[in-house]
Design an enzyme around this catalytic site. Structure first.
Site, mmCIF file in Angstrom:
data_model
loop_
_atom_site.group_PDB
_atom_site.id
_atom_site.type_symbol
_atom_site.label_atom_id
_atom_site.label_comp_id
_atom_site.label_asym_id
_atom_site.label_seq_id
_atom_site.Cartn_x
_atom_site.Cartn_y
_atom_site.Cartn_z
ATOM 1 N N LEU A 63 -34.825 62.202 27.620
ATOM 2 C CA LEU A 63 -33.463 61.877 27.212
ATOM 3 C C LEU A 63 -33.493 61.346 25.778
ATOM 4 O O LEU A 63 -34.377 60.565 25.425
ATOM 5 C CB LEU A 63 -32.857 60.816 28.139
ATOM 6 N N ARG B 253 -17.043 73.988 49.416
ATOM 7 C CA ARG B 253 -18.383 73.964 48.823
ATOM 8 C C ARG B 253 -18.808 75.379 48.447
ATOM 9 O O ARG B 253 -18.672 76.293 49.262
ATOM 10 C CB ARG B 253 -19.377 73.372 49.827
ATOM 11 N N TYR C 276 -23.317 61.476 32.952
ATOM 12 C CA TYR C 276 -22.888 60.083 32.878
ATOM 13 C C TYR C 276 -23.329 59.446 31.574
ATOM 14 O O TYR C 276 -24.127 60.017 30.825
ATOM 15 C CB TYR C 276 -23.407 59.298 34.084
ATOM 16 N N ARG D 53 -23.388 61.906 22.631
ATOM 17 C CA ARG D 53 -24.335 62.467 23.606
ATOM 18 C C ARG D 53 -23.581 63.026 24.820
ATOM 19 O O ARG D 53 -23.954 64.059 25.370
ATOM 20 C CB ARG D 53 -25.350 61.410 24.049
HETATM 21 N N1 PMP Z 1 -34.601 57.944 29.362
HETATM 22 C C1 PMP Z 1 -34.014 57.996 30.569
HETATM 23 C C2 PMP Z 1 -34.603 58.883 31.617
HETATM 24 C C3 PMP Z 1 -32.871 57.216 30.852
HETATM 25 O O1 PMP Z 1 -32.289 57.285 32.053
HETATM 26 C C4 PMP Z 1 -32.374 56.354 29.838
HETATM 27 C C5 PMP Z 1 -31.196 55.458 30.096
HETATM 28 N N2 PMP Z 1 -30.077 56.138 30.494
HETATM 29 C C6 PMP Z 1 -33.015 56.332 28.596
HETATM 30 C C7 PMP Z 1 -34.118 57.134 28.395
HETATM 31 C C8 PMP Z 1 -32.510 55.448 27.483
HETATM 32 O O2 PMP Z 1 -31.340 55.960 26.913
HETATM 33 P P1 PMP Z 1 -30.262 54.999 26.220
HETATM 34 O O3 PMP Z 1 -30.995 54.225 25.192
HETATM 35 O O4 PMP Z 1 -29.277 55.925 25.640
HETATM 36 O O5 PMP Z 1 -29.713 54.140 27.307
#
Ligand code: PMP
Length: 287
Positions: free
Chosen positions: A207, A101, A33, A52
């Site tokens: 992330l 499934r 997502y 991304r």
């Molecule tokens: N870390 C995690 C675990 C997240 O879920 C998010 C938000 N989706 C972020 C960092 C921040 O990422 P972004 O700045 O791309 O929203």
């Protein structure tokens, strides 16, 4: 108001939009997502989110049902149809709905990916009041899987983390692994000491925040020093300021960590200044 959403090529009222019970997003959390913010009816850092998304899809060997150009048009059309001024667009792509499934991935030729987008209206998203108050965080163990760099829909533990924080009278949780902070449940984590911003370096452990990339660039342009390295909760508690970043909260000051107040219990001046710069610059570059 009934939202207009997008499902597999069609713009529909949210009440008429459906996905199969065999969808692998539903059965296996086999999906990725993105969330893109909207300010002044325009998309913030769409290119970063699209890049991304392509990486998340490719790491999971998943096909995109649309090109990134088409994706931009769908985002814009949904913002227009729903009259969004400030808010967000949520996008999810899953490995589709096979006939039954099965753990084995379906043949992509026979099972197209599922794509869903919807808008969230959030008037006042860019208003400074909540940011000046800041948020309180607790620390929790990071027990997530080892590919946190892929933005999958496996959000049960982050969701549990937010509930643990709520139970403790706080707003969010920072996750800790092997003694070091990884990130927040839905944001990247930072502290400021003197003129220096410290945040964990990019790896599969966190992330790769789109907001993180922009904020670190703006910080350097503002002559702040940036250090990407592991840090502990204790080090952050002893800092001048702390904050988190995400697409929908921009730069949000952290005013308490595990009961220890920072920056006098209100949003710190450097974090608030970075927020201002980020929002101003993002508005200018929005599409
Ligand atoms: N870390 C995690 C675990 C997240 O879920 C998010 C938000 N989706 C972020 C960092 C921040 O990422 P972004 O700045 O791309 O929203």
């Amino acid at each position: 108001m009934t939202r207009t959403v997008y499902v597999n090529g069609a713009y529909l009222p949210e009440t008429e939009a459906t996905v199969s019970i065999f969808d692998r997003g539903f059965l296996m959390a086999d999906g990725v997502y993105e969330v893109t913010s909207v300010l002044d009816g325009k998309l913030i850092d769409f290119a970063g989110h699209a890049t991304r998304l392509e990486r998340s899809l490719s790491e999971l060997d998943m096909a995109s049902p649309v090109t990134m150009e088409e994706l931009l048009e769908i985002h814009r059309e949904l913002v227009r149809l729903n009259g969004i001024d400030e808010g967000a667009v949520y996008l999810q792509i899953t490995r589709g709905a096979p006939a039954d499934r099965d753990f084995v991935f379906p043949d992509p030729a026979a099972t197209p990916s599922t794509i869903v987008l919807f808008t969230q209206s959030k008037p006042g998203l860019s208003a400074p009041a909540a940011a000046q108050k800041g948020i309180k965080v607790i620390s929790i163990d990071d027990i997530r899987w080892g590919r946190r760099d892929i933005k999958t829909v496996q959000l049960l533990y982050p969701s549990m983390g937010k509930m643990m924080a709520k139970k403790a009278g706080c707003d969010d949780a920072w996750m800790v692994e092997d003694g070091f902070v990884t990130e927040g449940t839905s944001n990247n984590a930072y502290f400021i000491k003197g003129n220096k911003i410290v945040t964990r370096a990019l790896s599969n452990d966190i992330l790769h925040g789109i907001t993180r990339a922009a904020v670190l660039r703006f910080a350097q342009e503002a002559q702040m020093e940036v250090e990407e390295r592991n840090f502990t909760i204790e080090e952050a508690q002893a800092a001048d300021e702390a904050f988190v970043t995400s697409a929908t909260t921009f730069v949000m000051p952290v005013v308490e960590i595990d009961g220890v107040a920072l920056s006098g219990g209100k949003g710190g001046p450097k974090a608030l200044r970075l927020r201002e710069i980020y929002i101003d610059e993002s508005r200018k570059a929005a599409v």
